[in-house]
Design a protein around this motif. Structure first.
Motif, PDB file in Angstrom:
ATOM      1  N   GLU A 187      48.194  24.204  27.650  1.00  0.00           N
ATOM      2  CA  GLU A 187      47.695  23.227  28.615  1.00  0.00           C
ATOM      3  C   GLU A 187      47.391  21.871  27.986  1.00  0.00           C
ATOM      4  O   GLU A 187      47.319  20.862  28.685  1.00  0.00           O
ATOM      5  CB  GLU A 187      46.440  23.776  29.288  1.00  0.00           C
ATOM      6  CG  GLU A 187      46.747  24.947  30.206  1.00  0.00           C
ATOM      7  CD  GLU A 187      45.489  25.544  30.802  1.00  0.00           C
ATOM      8  OE1 GLU A 187      44.873  24.901  31.662  1.00  0.00           O
ATOM      9  OE2 GLU A 187      45.138  26.659  30.386  1.00  0.00           O
ATOM     10  N   ASP A 188      47.214  21.841  26.691  1.00  0.00           N
ATOM     11  CA  ASP A 188      46.947  20.578  26.002  1.00  0.00           C
ATOM     12  C   ASP A 188      47.789  20.548  24.732  1.00  0.00           C
ATOM     13  O   ASP A 188      47.314  20.928  23.651  1.00  0.00           O
ATOM     14  CB  ASP A 188      45.460  20.443  25.678  1.00  0.00           C
ATOM     15  CG  ASP A 188      45.112  19.076  25.093  1.00  0.00           C
ATOM     16  OD1 ASP A 188      46.039  18.273  24.884  1.00  0.00           O
ATOM     17  OD2 ASP A 188      43.917  18.825  24.850  1.00  0.00           O
ATOM     18  N   THR A 232      44.041  28.747  29.926  1.00  0.00           N
ATOM     19  CA  THR A 232      42.906  29.010  30.795  1.00  0.00           C
ATOM     20  C   THR A 232      43.361  29.655  32.095  1.00  0.00           C
ATOM     21  O   THR A 232      44.560  29.786  32.364  1.00  0.00           O
ATOM     22  CB  THR A 232      42.154  27.710  31.139  1.00  0.00           C
ATOM     23  OG1 THR A 232      42.991  26.901  31.987  1.00  0.00           O
ATOM     24  CG2 THR A 232      41.784  26.934  29.884  1.00  0.00           C
ATOM     25  N   GLN A 233      42.381  30.004  32.907  1.00  0.00           N
ATOM     26  CA  GLN A 233      42.675  30.586  34.214  1.00  0.00           C
ATOM     27  C   GLN A 233      43.498  29.631  35.066  1.00  0.00           C
ATOM     28  O   GLN A 233      44.356  30.060  35.854  1.00  0.00           O
ATOM     29  CB  GLN A 233      41.366  30.933  34.919  1.00  0.00           C
ATOM     30  CG  GLN A 233      41.542  31.587  36.276  1.00  0.00           C
ATOM     31  CD  GLN A 233      40.209  32.029  36.859  1.00  0.00           C
ATOM     32  OE1 GLN A 233      39.481  32.799  36.240  1.00  0.00           O
ATOM     33  NE2 GLN A 233      39.881  31.536  38.031  1.00  0.00           N
ATOM     34  N   ALA A 234      43.272  28.338  34.904  1.00  0.00           N
ATOM     35  CA  ALA A 234      43.975  27.341  35.717  1.00  0.00           C
ATOM     36  C   ALA A 234      45.485  27.403  35.520  1.00  0.00           C
ATOM     37  O   ALA A 234      46.248  27.281  36.487  1.00  0.00           O
ATOM     38  CB  ALA A 234      43.454  25.944  35.377  1.00  0.00           C
ATOM     39  N   ILE A 235      45.946  27.597  34.282  1.00  0.00           N
ATOM     40  CA  ILE A 235      47.390  27.657  34.069  1.00  0.00           C
ATOM     41  C   ILE A 235      47.965  28.925  34.684  1.00  0.00           C
ATOM     42  O   ILE A 235      49.072  28.924  35.223  1.00  0.00           O
ATOM     43  CB  ILE A 235      47.751  27.557  32.560  1.00  0.00           C
ATOM     44  CG1 ILE A 235      49.258  27.301  32.389  1.00  0.00           C
ATOM     45  CG2 ILE A 235      47.354  28.799  31.790  1.00  0.00           C
ATOM     46  CD1 ILE A 235      49.729  25.989  32.940  1.00  0.00           C
ATOM     47  N   LYS A 266      42.681  37.334  28.984  1.00  0.00           N
ATOM     48  CA  LYS A 266      41.817  37.542  30.149  1.00  0.00           C
ATOM     49  C   LYS A 266      41.928  36.379  31.128  1.00  0.00           C
ATOM     50  O   LYS A 266      42.010  36.580  32.353  1.00  0.00           O
ATOM     51  CB  LYS A 266      40.368  37.718  29.695  1.00  0.00           C
ATOM     52  CG  LYS A 266      39.399  38.046  30.816  1.00  0.00           C
ATOM     53  CD  LYS A 266      37.995  38.288  30.266  1.00  0.00           C
ATOM     54  CE  LYS A 266      37.025  38.644  31.385  1.00  0.00           C
ATOM     55  NZ  LYS A 266      35.657  38.888  30.831  1.00  0.00           N
ATOM     56  N   ALA A 267      41.937  35.148  30.618  1.00  0.00           N
ATOM     57  CA  ALA A 267      41.975  33.968  31.470  1.00  0.00           C
ATOM     58  C   ALA A 267      43.298  33.859  32.227  1.00  0.00           C
ATOM     59  O   ALA A 267      43.321  33.645  33.448  1.00  0.00           O
ATOM     60  CB  ALA A 267      41.741  32.713  30.632  1.00  0.00           C
ATOM     61  N   VAL A 268      44.410  34.003  31.524  1.00  0.00           N
ATOM     62  CA  VAL A 268      45.718  33.864  32.163  1.00  0.00           C
ATOM     63  C   VAL A 268      45.928  34.990  33.171  1.00  0.00           C
ATOM     64  O   VAL A 268      46.410  34.757  34.296  1.00  0.00           O
ATOM     65  CB  VAL A 268      46.846  33.831  31.119  1.00  0.00           C
ATOM     66  CG1 VAL A 268      48.210  33.832  31.803  1.00  0.00           C
ATOM     67  CG2 VAL A 268      46.708  32.600  30.228  1.00  0.00           C
ATOM     68  N   ALA A 269      45.573  36.210  32.796  1.00  0.00           N
ATOM     69  CA  ALA A 269      45.719  37.341  33.722  1.00  0.00           C
ATOM     70  C   ALA A 269      44.892  37.116  34.976  1.00  0.00           C
ATOM     71  O   ALA A 269      45.355  37.384  36.097  1.00  0.00           O
ATOM     72  CB  ALA A 269      45.310  38.640  33.031  1.00  0.00           C
ATOM     73  N   LYS A 297      44.901  35.642  41.130  1.00  0.00           N
ATOM     74  CA  LYS A 297      44.172  34.981  42.203  1.00  0.00           C
ATOM     75  C   LYS A 297      44.980  35.039  43.503  1.00  0.00           C
ATOM     76  O   LYS A 297      46.216  35.019  43.477  1.00  0.00           O
ATOM     77  CB  LYS A 297      43.898  33.512  41.843  1.00  0.00           C
ATOM     78  CG  LYS A 297      42.816  33.315  40.794  1.00  0.00           C
ATOM     79  CD  LYS A 297      41.443  33.526  41.417  1.00  0.00           C
ATOM     80  CE  LYS A 297      40.341  33.188  40.428  1.00  0.00           C
ATOM     81  NZ  LYS A 297      39.008  33.387  41.012  1.00  0.00           N
ATOM     82  N   PRO A 298      44.291  35.096  44.670  1.00  0.00           N
ATOM     83  CA  PRO A 298      45.006  35.084  45.958  1.00  0.00           C
ATOM     84  C   PRO A 298      45.880  33.832  46.084  1.00  0.00           C
ATOM     85  O   PRO A 298      45.543  32.762  45.586  1.00  0.00           O
ATOM     86  CB  PRO A 298      43.871  35.062  46.987  1.00  0.00           C
ATOM     87  CG  PRO A 298      42.694  35.633  46.285  1.00  0.00           C
ATOM     88  CD  PRO A 298      42.821  35.207  44.855  1.00  0.00           C
ATOM     89  N   GLY A 299      47.022  34.007  46.707  1.00  0.00           N
ATOM     90  CA  GLY A 299      47.912  32.871  46.920  1.00  0.00           C
ATOM     91  C   GLY A 299      49.103  32.833  45.992  1.00  0.00           C
ATOM     92  O   GLY A 299      49.983  31.976  46.147  1.00  0.00           O
ATOM     93  N   GLY A 300      49.167  33.745  45.025  1.00  0.00           N
ATOM     94  CA  GLY A 300      50.313  33.790  44.129  1.00  0.00           C
ATOM     95  C   GLY A 300      51.567  34.261  44.848  1.00  0.00           C
ATOM     96  O   GLY A 300      51.503  34.969  45.852  1.00  0.00           O
ATOM     97  N   VAL A 301      52.719  33.822  44.336  1.00  0.00           N
ATOM     98  CA  VAL A 301      54.006  34.248  44.896  1.00  0.00           C
ATOM     99  C   VAL A 301      54.491  35.449  44.098  1.00  0.00           C
ATOM    100  O   VAL A 301      54.848  35.319  42.947  1.00  0.00           O
ATOM    101  CB  VAL A 301      55.046  33.104  44.810  1.00  0.00           C
ATOM    102  CG1 VAL A 301      56.370  33.547  45.422  1.00  0.00           C
ATOM    103  CG2 VAL A 301      54.518  31.866  45.512  1.00  0.00           C
TER     104      VAL A 301
END
Length: 216
Positions: free
Chosen positions: A20-21, A30-33, A60-63, A68-72
């Motif tokens: 991410e950086d 992170t969870q965001a990616i 843990k973060a990536v998983a 999260k809801p909304g994934g394809v």
């Protein structure tokens, strides 16, 4: 998603989880990616490369982001851990189980050096008490992946391919090229040799891919 496709004898497509950086070292995951990647319909799996530096928090973060809801679709998360040569057998055994516990769908062992080392790794996957998918076990829901990246292991490709209880066998062509003194043609021949063995043994073969590779 990857397992569903492989059960239909179809190809799965994925990418390395990006840092991410890019300006920072070590990489940031992170969870965001994970959430961002989950929304891309082109990806069936994501490959989290922790070979240079193992990071349980990154898994843990990536998983978590991917789920999260909304994934394809339900994207498959493969985690590559450091080599046994560098960090030892005990670390590999611990990390295989931990990666699954943290949400990985599969674990990749790079630079497998011999049939004996591959056999030890198979025992670690059994000890993790997960149901490993393979052509012989289509009901499995986790993945075990081995990588051949050295000339010595390449010479034993047939014997390694014949081992039972794992899902994916791949050639790390970049590392193999280095090990062969920069001879890319010889490394490509190694890639093709492993492809032949995976077809024969009904293993998934994973390749890093460019547009030219797809055409070939």
């Amino acid at each position: 998603a990857a397992i569903d496709l492989w059960n239909q004898n179809k190809v799965a497509f994925g990418i390395f989880v990006p840092n991410e950086d890019p300006a920072t070292r070590p990489p940031v995951y992170t969870q965001a990616i994970g959430e961002k990647l989950a929304g891309n319909p082109l990806y069936d799996f994501l490959f989290l490369n922790l070979e240079p530096r193992y990071d349980a928090d990154a898994i843990k973060a990536v998983a978590s982001g991917l789920r999260k809801p909304g994934g394809v679709n339900r994207k498959t998360l493969l985690v590559r851990i450091p080599t046994i040569e560098r960090d030892g057998l005990d670390a590999a055994k611990t990390r295989i189980k931990e990666a699954f516990d943290l949400g990985a769908d599969g674990v990749t062992i790079p630079h497998v050096r011999s049939v004996e080392e591959a056999t030890q790794v198979m025992a670690f996957f059994r000890d993790a008490k997960v149901n490993i998918w393979s052509a012989a076990n289509r009901n499995g829901d986790k993945l075990a992946m081995l990588m051949i990246e050295d000339p010595g292991a390449l010479a034993q490709a047939r014997e390694i391919a014949d081992l039972k209880g794992y899902s994916i066998l791949a050639c790390g062509i970049g590392s193999l090229t280095q090990a062969l003194g920069g001879n890319r043609d010889a490394a490509e021949a190694g890639t093709q040799k492993i492809l032949v063995e995976t077809r024969r043994a009904k293993l998934v073969n994973m390749l890093t891919t460019s547009a030219r590779d797809v055409e070939q």
